[in-house]
Design an enzyme around this catalytic site. Sequence first.
Site, PDB file in Angstrom:
ATOM      1  CE  LYS A 197      -3.820  -2.506   2.090  1.00 33.84           C
ATOM      2  NZ  LYS A 197      -4.640  -2.881   3.246  1.00 33.84           N
TER       3      LYS A 197
ATOM      4  CD  GLN B 224      -3.796  -4.494   6.332  1.00 32.77           C
ATOM      5  OE1 GLN B 224      -3.923  -3.392   5.799  1.00 32.77           O
ATOM      6  NE2 GLN B 224      -4.075  -5.611   5.706  1.00 32.77           N
TER       7      GLN B 224
ATOM      8  CG  ASP C 263      -9.997  -0.840   4.398  1.00 25.77           C
ATOM      9  OD1 ASP C 263      -9.664  -1.248   3.278  1.00 25.77           O
ATOM     10  OD2 ASP C 263      -9.350  -1.080   5.439  1.00 25.77           O
TER      11      ASP C 263
END
Length: 284
Positions: free
Chosen positions: A53, A97, A120
């Site tokens: 990322k 995460q 997200d």
Amino acid sequence: MAKIISGKDVAEKILITNIKPKVDDLKLKGVIPTLVVILVGDVQASASYVRQKEKFAAKAGIKSEVRKFSETAPEQEVLDEIIKINKDSDIHGIIVQLPLPDHISVTKILNSIDPSKDVDGFTPTNVGKLFLGEETLVSCTPKGIMLLLESVNTDLKGKNVTVIGRSNIVGKPVSILCQQKHATVTMCHSRTKDLTAKLSDADVIIVAVGVPKFIHGDQIPMGSIVIDVGIHNVDGKLCGDVDFESAQNKVSAITPVPGGVGPMTVCALIENTVIAAERLSNKN
Ligand code: GUN
């Protein structure tokens, strides 16, 4: 001969044609799109995803920062950080995460993220908007899958899409996105009875079941398109949820593992961060 759909190539193309021009426009307005990734604990795979990322963010010219917490960090410490980031107008995107250590509630953490920074697309607000067909930040793997299907000119109208896997992160949201494109969607999972029969009329098969080589070529109808979301390390070799060797003789197109869906998840995340930055800067 099956077409191998390279997520790496599609992501690169989207970076150049779509993401970079938007980043340049924002920078001209004095806005540097900024993403913060919260990483709790020492899960190796998570650390590797986070590096990918960061790498893609740098290529796009956006700012990214990883804030690390130890495996034993109290839940409140992570919540406090999220609340701080929610209030920081220089930060446009935030992701936590997953997975998190067992003592931290994923629900509590996701609920605390400002939906306008939820790149997200995991917050209840953004999941609800997706369900209702409203403008939102669409979660990254489902969004990446739709971009891959677009890249091979797949018009889903009236097509049969079979999704294997019912997770909140992939199976459920991608089924909604396919329905929005007028596909007829069949939802299956690891306990579905006679999966082969359910697959028999599929035009597109999306496999996100989390089991190595769960689907074999003999279950796949001739000429279908297969999107393999899984990634597993089996005896030191990476493989997906689909047995690539036997599947490739049946399909018209298939994503490889690695280099298929993975790079698209990262690309969608960075695109979402740019979208969030555009929306937030227009509000100010
Ligand atoms: N862990 C595995 N996939 C994802 C993802 O798309 N987002 C986050 N935050 N964690 C993950």
